[in-house]
Design a protein around this motif. Structure first.
Motif, PDB file in Angstrom:
ATOM      1  N   CYS A 135      15.709 -76.406  -9.091  1.00 45.20           N
ATOM      2  CA  CYS A 135      16.089 -77.198 -10.266  1.00 45.20           C
ATOM      3  C   CYS A 135      17.452 -76.730 -10.755  1.00 45.20           C
ATOM      4  CB  CYS A 135      15.121 -76.962 -11.416  1.00 45.20           C
ATOM      5  SG  CYS A 135      13.438 -77.360 -11.044  1.00 45.20           S
ATOM      6  N   ILE A 136      18.094 -77.590 -11.528  1.00 46.71           N
ATOM      7  CA  ILE A 136      19.294 -77.140 -12.225  1.00 46.71           C
ATOM      8  C   ILE A 136      19.191 -77.583 -13.673  1.00 46.71           C
ATOM      9  CG2 ILE A 136      20.659 -79.142 -11.461  1.00 46.71           C
ATOM     10  CD1 ILE A 136      23.022 -76.996 -11.489  1.00 46.71           C
ATOM     11  N   CYS A 137      19.663 -76.690 -14.531  1.00 52.75           N
ATOM     12  CA  CYS A 137      19.575 -76.939 -15.957  1.00 52.75           C
ATOM     13  C   CYS A 137      21.010 -76.945 -16.499  1.00 52.75           C
ATOM     14  CB  CYS A 137      18.773 -75.766 -16.516  1.00 52.75           C
ATOM     15  SG  CYS A 137      18.733 -75.640 -18.251  1.00 52.75           S
ATOM     16  N   GLY A 138      21.347 -77.896 -17.335  1.00 51.65           N
ATOM     17  CA  GLY A 138      22.702 -77.963 -17.889  1.00 51.65           C
ATOM     18  C   GLY A 138      22.658 -78.363 -19.353  1.00 51.65           C
ATOM     19  N   ILE A 139      23.649 -77.927 -20.106  1.00 42.16           N
ATOM     20  CA  ILE A 139      23.688 -78.202 -21.547  1.00 42.16           C
ATOM     21  C   ILE A 139      23.907 -79.685 -21.832  1.00 42.16           C
ATOM     22  CG2 ILE A 139      25.088 -77.823 -23.604  1.00 42.16           C
ATOM     23  CD1 ILE A 139      25.629 -75.113 -22.720  1.00 42.16           C
ATOM     24  N   GLU A 140      23.152 -80.210 -22.810  1.00 39.43           N
ATOM     25  CA  GLU A 140      23.341 -81.597 -23.271  1.00 39.43           C
ATOM     26  C   GLU A 140      23.889 -81.490 -24.693  1.00 39.43           C
ATOM     27  OE1 GLU A 140      23.715 -85.145 -24.297  1.00 39.43           O
ATOM     28  OE2 GLU A 140      22.164 -84.173 -25.486  1.00 39.43           O
ATOM     29  N   PRO A 141      25.188 -81.659 -24.910  1.00 37.14           N
ATOM     30  CA  PRO A 141      25.818 -81.302 -26.185  1.00 37.14           C
ATOM     31  C   PRO A 141      25.371 -82.155 -27.384  1.00 37.14           C
ATOM     32  CG  PRO A 141      27.435 -82.253 -24.666  1.00 37.14           C
ATOM     33  CD  PRO A 141      26.165 -82.117 -23.910  1.00 37.14           C
ATOM     34  N   PHE A 142      24.992 -83.398 -27.163  1.00 39.52           N
ATOM     35  CA  PHE A 142      24.653 -84.264 -28.303  1.00 39.52           C
ATOM     36  C   PHE A 142      23.340 -83.874 -28.975  1.00 39.52           C
ATOM     37  CE2 PHE A 142      27.423 -86.656 -25.540  1.00 39.52           C
ATOM     38  CZ  PHE A 142      28.387 -87.076 -26.428  1.00 39.52           C
ATOM     39  N   SER A 143      22.473 -83.241 -28.219  1.00 37.05           N
ATOM     40  CA  SER A 143      21.152 -82.906 -28.778  1.00 37.05           C
ATOM     41  C   SER A 143      20.970 -81.416 -29.002  1.00 37.05           C
ATOM     42  CB  SER A 143      20.065 -83.401 -27.812  1.00 37.05           C
ATOM     43  OG  SER A 143      20.215 -82.748 -26.569  1.00 37.05           O
ATOM     44  N   ASN A 144      21.997 -80.607 -28.672  1.00 40.56           N
ATOM     45  CA  ASN A 144      21.861 -79.136 -28.718  1.00 40.56           C
ATOM     46  C   ASN A 144      20.847 -78.642 -27.705  1.00 40.56           C
ATOM     47  OD1 ASN A 144      23.538 -78.635 -30.803  1.00 40.56           O
ATOM     48  ND2 ASN A 144      21.908 -78.794 -32.359  1.00 40.56           N
ATOM     49  N   GLY A 176      27.264 -68.240  -5.637  1.00 44.07           N
ATOM     50  CA  GLY A 176      27.219 -66.857  -6.109  1.00 44.07           C
ATOM     51  C   GLY A 176      28.194 -66.549  -7.230  1.00 44.07           C
ATOM     52  N   VAL A 177      28.607 -67.593  -7.984  1.00 41.74           N
ATOM     53  CA  VAL A 177      29.486 -67.317  -9.131  1.00 41.74           C
ATOM     54  C   VAL A 177      28.751 -67.648 -10.435  1.00 41.74           C
ATOM     55  CG1 VAL A 177      31.726 -67.554  -8.002  1.00 41.74           C
ATOM     56  CG2 VAL A 177      30.573 -69.581  -8.845  1.00 41.74           C
ATOM     57  N   GLN A 178      29.170 -67.000 -11.524  1.00 44.68           N
ATOM     58  CA  GLN A 178      28.521 -67.260 -12.815  1.00 44.68           C
ATOM     59  C   GLN A 178      29.147 -68.500 -13.448  1.00 44.68           C
ATOM     60  OE1 GLN A 178      29.209 -63.205 -14.270  1.00 44.68           O
ATOM     61  NE2 GLN A 178      27.005 -63.019 -14.578  1.00 44.68           N
ATOM     62  N   THR A 179      28.301 -69.421 -13.887  1.00 38.83           N
ATOM     63  CA  THR A 179      28.806 -70.660 -14.484  1.00 38.83           C
ATOM     64  C   THR A 179      28.073 -70.903 -15.803  1.00 38.83           C
ATOM     65  OG1 THR A 179      27.208 -71.765 -13.040  1.00 38.83           O
ATOM     66  CG2 THR A 179      29.502 -71.889 -12.372  1.00 38.83           C
ATOM     67  N   PRO A 180      28.578 -70.309 -16.918  1.00 38.55           N
ATOM     68  CA  PRO A 180      27.888 -70.499 -18.191  1.00 38.55           C
ATOM     69  C   PRO A 180      27.672 -71.983 -18.494  1.00 38.55           C
ATOM     70  CG  PRO A 180      29.623 -68.864 -18.385  1.00 38.55           C
ATOM     71  CD  PRO A 180      29.763 -69.473 -17.020  1.00 38.55           C
ATOM     72  N   GLY A 181      26.479 -72.293 -18.972  1.00 37.50           N
ATOM     73  CA  GLY A 181      26.169 -73.694 -19.281  1.00 37.50           C
ATOM     74  C   GLY A 181      25.380 -74.379 -18.188  1.00 37.50           C
ATOM     75  N   PHE A 182      25.358 -73.782 -17.005  1.00 35.91           N
ATOM     76  CA  PHE A 182      24.593 -74.346 -15.890  1.00 35.91           C
ATOM     77  C   PHE A 182      23.809 -73.228 -15.228  1.00 35.91           C
ATOM     78  CE2 PHE A 182      28.229 -77.122 -16.334  1.00 35.91           C
ATOM     79  CZ  PHE A 182      27.627 -78.369 -16.356  1.00 35.91           C
ATOM     80  N   MET A 183      22.587 -73.545 -14.824  1.00 34.36           N
ATOM     81  CA  MET A 183      21.765 -72.493 -14.236  1.00 34.36           C
ATOM     82  C   MET A 183      20.822 -73.092 -13.200  1.00 34.36           C
ATOM     83  SD  MET A 183      19.192 -70.059 -16.428  1.00 34.36           S
ATOM     84  CE  MET A 183      18.114 -71.344 -17.054  1.00 34.36           C
ATOM     85  N   GLY A 184      20.834 -72.520 -12.004  1.00 33.44           N
ATOM     86  CA  GLY A 184      19.868 -72.929 -10.983  1.00 33.44           C
ATOM     87  C   GLY A 184      18.600 -72.114 -11.194  1.00 33.44           C
ATOM     88  N   HIS A 185      17.440 -72.705 -10.976  1.00 34.33           N
ATOM     89  CA  HIS A 185      16.195 -71.953 -11.165  1.00 34.33           C
ATOM     90  C   HIS A 185      15.027 -72.604 -10.430  1.00 34.33           C
ATOM     91  CE1 HIS A 185      14.770 -74.892 -14.168  1.00 34.33           C
ATOM     92  NE2 HIS A 185      16.027 -74.940 -14.560  1.00 34.33           N
ATOM     93  N   GLY A 186      13.919 -71.864 -10.353  1.00 38.14           N
ATOM     94  CA  GLY A 186      12.709 -72.389  -9.724  1.00 38.14           C
ATOM     95  C   GLY A 186      11.909 -73.242 -10.704  1.00 38.14           C
ATOM     96  N   LYS A 187      11.028 -74.086 -10.173  1.00 40.55           N
ATOM     97  CA  LYS A 187      10.232 -74.974 -11.047  1.00 40.55           C
ATOM     98  C   LYS A 187       9.334 -74.172 -11.989  1.00 40.55           C
ATOM     99  CE  LYS A 187      10.132 -78.848  -7.900  1.00 40.55           C
ATOM    100  NZ  LYS A 187       9.484 -79.442  -6.751  1.00 40.55           N
TER     101      LYS A 187
END
Ligand code: SF4
Length: 707
Positions: free
Chosen positions: A578-587, A616-627
């Motif tokens: 999965c990937i998780c990313g910030i949605e700015p309009f809803s916080n 392998g780089v850090q990308t604040p605001g986006f994060m790969g993760h397991g379900k």
């Protein structure tokens, strides 16, 4: 001679490409969009080589001019190989033109372009060696049988096979099953379709390797060193195939051919061989080592069969845990209780069951060893799905007491029986877990009354006990975490820190898995990380974790947090579920998963979002993760936790609902939290999303902005 032929082939393809682009512009105009579906990399090969994204036919016209500059005509091998790269790029342009206007140019059995998601799925099996190599089989074999035998030989070794040209018809002629599920992928019948596998190798460099688009040197080094691909080209080889082969060689992929006319051997790169020796020669040329699994069963055993589907009409017998009592279980025993390699069938064998019937089965794998721990039982057990699926003609789904196993008529006819399931489980458990399993025996029950009794008296209580143990396993309750650097084979600076409440981002490595891996191979990919010197409890930062990550990333990473998406987030390698990313309009944050092909309210699809991170780089605001991490109390704990989740694809939401709702109730007292989370059936843009969240009173709206 050889070099002249490559130049000729390159000139011919270049001429065709220029003509095709001019025709397309005349028909559609220069502003017409061009690209492949389900990729964030436009025309991936051209983008990777030049750093330029081609989006329109006009861009393509300019790009073909750039390609011309690669076509130098000094009479040197490197000019010839660069002409090979130019030929490959032209092939990509020709293939891209087939997709203009959303056309679907390939039909069954051919795949054409492969989506980014396919490459991400291949990441883990490639690094673990489950897929030890990638074969590109091109042209028509001398006979259909020889072609199919070659494919079968690769399949039995777990090698991913891609097919281009006449070999596809030869498979159809003999009724040989192809498809991604059996790891034999027909790409297309035109030679230009070979670019679709080249594109996979090149996108692997961008996705996993953090290669900067435009850095052709780094790209070529990555494909040569890290993508174990090779080409088998059947005679006759014309100039165009030769030019395409030169491109493969430049990427580091040797070409093995039975052509004897008009080509000369280039040691290690262009290698003559008889068709029956293609397999051996190719593996040697690419230095691919095959893990031999010698199991005494009458059918093949290889990871290539893992996705094989046995349809109802093709099955001899089915064991179906949703209808009758079935289960699979690993149990630790004392040494003296076990007779090594004893496979016992308690009840009738398959021969006694009517064809096509549903039956009960329960198999218990009993293990003993000085270093065996009950914590490893579920780790072994979770592998059974893969082990049993690797048997040709056998399909397994589910786990614990919700399993279903189908055995095909073909497998039955060549002598496969229930006892062979025991042989496979014995052989795999003994070989993969040899450091902790000294003795192993398998009991297989096939009488319904035994299965029912054992299910309720033995299996279910064992599963309940394990669940209690897992529930009590928290990041605070353990003394150490584990690293996992398996993905460094592709993503050289990536390190996963695996904790009880945060599994590896591929979803395949839990804290218990990492612990078992460490005990099995103390110098292997999972190392103990202590957690004694806490720096910041809020974001989950530890001095010792930082030191370990710094060392294991070879200095690429200094600091990492376990619980924050914004501050020093963990890196991603590219094979995240999965990937998780910030949605700015809803916080809040939006999560999407690999299987979901649609749009998210961020205006990006999974491949587009995924391309923002990885390598392998850090990308604040986006994060790969397991379900499974989604329902964790540690999910983005620093930013407020799961309360931030505002959108997920419906299927993913349904999958995690029970556990996510439980966590939300426990942490915030919210009932039915997933009812407040939008999905694609509710909102696909930020306005509709915020309106829905407002109506639901979603907590994210009143939380502090994350940025
Ligand atoms: S845990 Fe991390 S490094 Fe290990 S296989 Fe999974 S994604 Fe790769």
């Amino acid at each position: 001679m050889l070099i002249n032929r490559i130049f000729n082939g390159n000139d011919a393809v270049y001429g065709l490409t220029v003509g095709a682009i001019d025709d397309a512009i005349a028909k559609n105009g220069a502003d017409k969009a061009v690209g492949f579906p389900n990729t964030a990399y436009c025309l991936p090969c051209y983008y990777a080589v030049t750093g330029v994204k081609v989006k329109t036919l006009g861009d393509l016209k300019e790009a073909v001019g750039v390609v011309k500059t690669l076509m130098t005509r000094e009479h040197a091998l490197d000019d010839a190989l660069m002409s090979g790269v130019a030929t490959a790029l032209c092939a990509e342009f020709i293939e891209a033109l087939k997709y203009v206007d959303g056309a679907v140019p390939y039909e069954e059995p051919c795949y054409g372009h492969l989506a980014d998601a396919v490459i991400r799925e291949l990441g883990v099996p490639l690094v673990t060696g489950d897929i030890p190599g990638v074969a590109v089989v091109l042209g028509s074999a001398p006979t259909a049988k020889e072609g199919v035998d070659l494919i079968k030989s690769y399949q039995a070794q777990g090698i991913l096979v891609t097919l281009v040209g006449g070999i596809i018809d030869q498979c159809e002629e003999l009724g040989y099953k192809t498809g991604a599920n059996v790891r034999v992928i027909p790409l297309g019948k035109d030679v230009t379709s070979v670019i679709h596998v080249v594109s996979v190798a090149i996108r692997a460099a961008l996705i996993f390797g953090n290669v900067t688009p435009g850095d052709a040197g780094a790209l070529l080094a990555y494909t040569a060193e890290r993508v174990p691909a090779f080409v088998n080209a059947f005679a006759p080889i014309d100039d165009v195939i030769l030019a395409a082969g030169a491109g493969a060689i430049k990427l580091g992929f040797p070409v093995i051919s039975n052509e004897t006319e008009g080509i000369a051997e280039v040691p290690g790169a262009l290698i003559p061989a008889k068709v029956e020796d293609f397999n051996k020669t190719s593996l040697e040329a690419r230095n691919i080592k095959i893990k031999i699994t010698n199991i005494d069963i009458p059918v093949a055993f290889a990871s290539a069969f893992e996705g094989e589907i046995i349809r109802r009409g093709d099955m001899q017998v089915e064991f179906d845990g949703s209808r009758v009592d079935c289960f699979e279980l690993v149990q630790s025993k004392d040494m003296e209780e076990i007779e090594d390699h004893r496979i016992e069938i308690i009840g009738p064998e398959i021969d006694e069951f009517p064809e096509g019937s549903k039956q009960s089965i329960a198999y218990i794998v009993e293990v003993a060893g000085k270093n065996m721990q009950p914590d490893f039982e579920p780790v072994f057990e979770r592998k059974f799905h893969s082990y049993i699926n690797c048997i040709e003609g056998v399909m397994h789904t589910g786990q614990r007491d919700m399993i279903r196993v189908r055995i095909s008529k073909d497998a039955y006819q060549v002598g496969f029986r229930a006892k062979h399931i025991g042989e496979v489980l014995y052989a795999k458990v003994k070989s993969e877990f040899e450091a902790v399993v000294d003795k192993c025996q398998v009991k297989i029950y096939t009488m319904p009354e035994d299965c029912t009794k054992l299910r309720h008296e033995l299996a279910v209580p064992a599963f309940d006990k394990r669940d209690d143990r897992l529930r009590n396993l928290t990041d605070e309750s353990v003394d150490v975490y584990y690293s996992c650097i398996l993905c460094q084979a592709f993503s050289p600076s990536h390190v996963c820190v695996v904790t009880p409440e945060r599994l590896g981002l591929c979803g395949a490595v839990s804290w218990l898995d990492a612990k078992a891996t460490n005990e099995l191979d103390p110098n292997g990919p999972c190392q103990v990380i202590t957690k004694e010197k806490c720096i910041d409890d809020r974001i989950g930062e530890f001095e010792d974790v930082n030191e370990a990550v710094h060392k294991l990333s070879q200095g690429a990473l200094e600091e990492v947090s376990l619980y924050s998406i914004m501050e020093k987030p963990m890196t991603s390698c590219g094979c995240f579920e999965c990937i998780c990313g910030i949605e700015p309009f809803s916080n809040g944050v939006v999560i999407t998963n690999r299987e979901y092909a649609g749009m998210t309210p961020l205006g990006m699809t999974f491949p587009e979002l995924a391309s923002m991170t990885g390598g392998g780089v850090q990308t604040p605001g986006f994060m790969g993760h397991g379900k499974h991490f989604i329902a964790s109390k540690k999910f983005m704990k620093a930013e407020g936790g799961i309360e931030r989740i505002v959108w997920m694809p419906k299927e993913l939401k349904d999958m995690v609902a029970e556990r996510l709702n439980e966590t939300a109730k426990e942490l915030y007292g919210i009932d039915n939290f997933t009812g407040m989370v939008a999905d694609e059936t509710i909102a696909q843009d930020p306005e509709t999303l915020v309106a829905f969240l407002t109506e639901q009173g979603h907590p994210a709206l009143s939380m502090n902005p994350m940025m």
